[in-house]
Scaffold this active site. Structure first.
Site, PDB file in Angstrom:
ATOM      1  CG  MET A  78      -1.876  -1.226   1.160  1.00  0.00           C
ATOM      2  SD  MET A  78      -3.371  -1.016   2.129  1.00  0.00           S
ATOM      3  CE  MET A  78      -2.687  -0.902   3.755  1.00  0.00           C
TER       4      MET A  78
ATOM      5  CG  HIS B 265       8.512   0.171   6.083  1.00  0.00           C
ATOM      6  ND1 HIS B 265       8.767  -1.178   6.091  1.00  0.00           N
ATOM      7  CD2 HIS B 265       7.178   0.293   6.301  1.00  0.00           C
ATOM      8  CE1 HIS B 265       7.654  -1.840   6.328  1.00  0.00           C
ATOM      9  NE2 HIS B 265       6.656  -0.973   6.450  1.00  0.00           N
TER      10      HIS B 265
ATOM     11  N   GLY C 250      11.046  -2.909   5.505  1.00  0.00           N
ATOM     12  CA  GLY C 250      10.298  -4.168   5.494  1.00  0.00           C
ATOM     13  C   GLY C 250       9.867  -4.491   4.072  1.00  0.00           C
ATOM     14  CG  HIS C 251       6.878  -2.037   2.181  1.00  0.00           C
ATOM     15  ND1 HIS C 251       6.783  -0.888   2.940  1.00  0.00           N
ATOM     16  CD2 HIS C 251       5.656  -2.616   2.246  1.00  0.00           C
ATOM     17  CE1 HIS C 251       5.569  -0.769   3.422  1.00  0.00           C
ATOM     18  NE2 HIS C 251       4.853  -1.799   3.026  1.00  0.00           N
TER      19      HIS C 251
ATOM     20  CD  GLN D 116      -6.115  -4.006   2.426  1.00  0.00           C
ATOM     21  OE1 GLN D 116      -6.012  -4.456   1.297  1.00  0.00           O
ATOM     22  NE2 GLN D 116      -5.111  -4.090   3.304  1.00  0.00           N
TER      23      GLN D 116
ATOM     24  CE  LYS E  61       3.692  -4.724  11.255  1.00  0.00           C
ATOM     25  NZ  LYS E  61       2.704  -4.134  10.376  1.00  0.00           N
TER      26      LYS E  61
ATOM     27  CG  MET F 104      10.875  -1.324  10.067  1.00  0.00           C
ATOM     28  SD  MET F 104      11.981  -1.172   8.663  1.00  0.00           S
ATOM     29  CE  MET F 104      13.493  -0.823   9.548  1.00  0.00           C
ATOM     30  CB  SER F 105       4.110  -0.582  10.629  1.00  0.00           C
ATOM     31  OG  SER F 105       2.843  -0.122  10.232  1.00  0.00           O
TER      32      SER F 105
ATOM     33  NE  ARG G 279      -2.842   1.171   9.673  1.00  0.00           N
ATOM     34  CZ  ARG G 279      -2.964   0.149   8.824  1.00  0.00           C
ATOM     35  NH1 ARG G 279      -1.979  -0.728   8.701  1.00  0.00           N
ATOM     36  NH2 ARG G 279      -4.059  -0.002   8.089  1.00  0.00           N
TER      37      ARG G 279
END
Ligand code: AMP
Length: 285
Positions: free
Chosen positions: A30, A34, A36-37, A61, A153, A188-189, A191
């Site tokens: 989305m 970061h 993580g992606h 979603q 995650k 990591m997120s 958000r």
């Protein structure tokens, strides 16, 4: 790096890959990317000749309109990160391109993921996994990847996608990638960008608590005791509003009981910190 906004132009690109037998890896996101992606992207680049990343904030979603409205968007920065990582193409559709029939509930497809979707995230975010199933299955039809990469995650999402791929006979390998964390341990997120400075300081408490729970389980303490300890520890820190904290089987997400520990289990948690909802988990193998 190519950027496609339309299914038609994306399809041309995919058809060319197919004609020349080029393997395609896919990373749906989305955006507000970061590390993580980017770890998912790097794994895909290692294992496929072409890597496609989609960026789409999927309205179906979100069960919370405020969360959707405030979802961070930073396309230019994302493109730069993807280009530097070596991603081949980005698919950035708008809502009309993804949902030509509109996004009202009446026009929605309905998935049934059984008990996997009613617990944990599904219980607190009704309709969330139906929206995930719709958007991921549409993206799979458009991209037709050989492999698709998902973060552990979002453990429940990963299990649901694996089930959906089997149920719908997609010929796609689903690869789960371990959670990437800040040095503090915070998962990591996207958000996290909405956390205030003082919230960022306390946020790692979630990971510290579940890590300690994992150690206690490894020391053969009973799951019930460990869980009580974990819940009271989170409640002691008044910054958090706990939604769930559970010890569950990694296959079924059913609660683990004291007498029959399954092969693999996970500690899963969701808590609000200020205006941000954080989720995390740790696998106990
Ligand atoms: P999102 O953009 O949040 O929908 O995430 C896109 C993909 O990245 C999903 O498969 C997530 O599970 C994965 N992801 C998000 N955060 C992390 C992380 N910290 N470590 C590994 N994967 C992640």
């Amino acid at each position: 790096m190519d950027i496609f906004n339309q299914v038609r132009t994306l399809k041309n690109f995919i058809n060319n890959c197919r004609k020349t037998n080029i393997s395609v890896g896919f990373v749906p996101t989305m955006g507000a990317l970061h590390d993580g992606h980017l770890t998912l992207i790097k794994n895909s680049i290692k294992e496929n000749e072409v890597t496609i990343c989609s960026i789409f904030v999927n309205p179906t979603q979100f069960n919370n309109a405020i969360d959707l409205k405030h979802y961070p968007i930073q396309h230019e920065k994302d493109f730069k990160l993807l280009e530097e990582a070596g991603c081949s193409a980005v698919f950035l559709p708008n809502v009309e391109e993804m949902y030509p029939n509109g996004v009202s509930q009446d026009s929605m497809l309905g998935f049934n993921f059984g008990s996997l979707e009613t617990r944990l995230e599904g219980a607190f975010r009704p309709g969330h996994f139906n929206g995930v199933g719709i958007v991921v299955s549409k993206l799979f039809h458009m991209v037709q990847p050989d492999k698709a990469y998902f973060g552990l995650k979002d453990l429940q999402q990963y299990l649901i996608i694996k089930k959906m791929v089997k149920d719908l006979s997609f010929q796609i390998d689903i690869i789960g990638v371990p959670t990437v964390r800040e040095e503090t341990g915070l998962a990591m997120s996207s958000r996290n960008l909405r956390l205030k400075a003082e919230e960022l300081e306390v946020a790692p408490y979630i990971y510290q608590t579940i890590t300690k729970m994992k150690d206690m389980l490894k020391d053969n303490q009973a799951p019930k005791e460990v869980l009580e300890w974990g819940i009271s520890t989170i409640h002691k820190n008044h910054s958090f509003h706990l939604e769930y904290l559970e010890i569950v089987s990694t296959d079924t997400l059913e609660k683990v009981d004291d007498y029959q520990l399954p092969e693999g289990y996970a500690i899963v948690i969701a808590a609000h910190l200020g205006k941000v909802r954080l989720i995390d988990n740790i696998l106990v193998e």
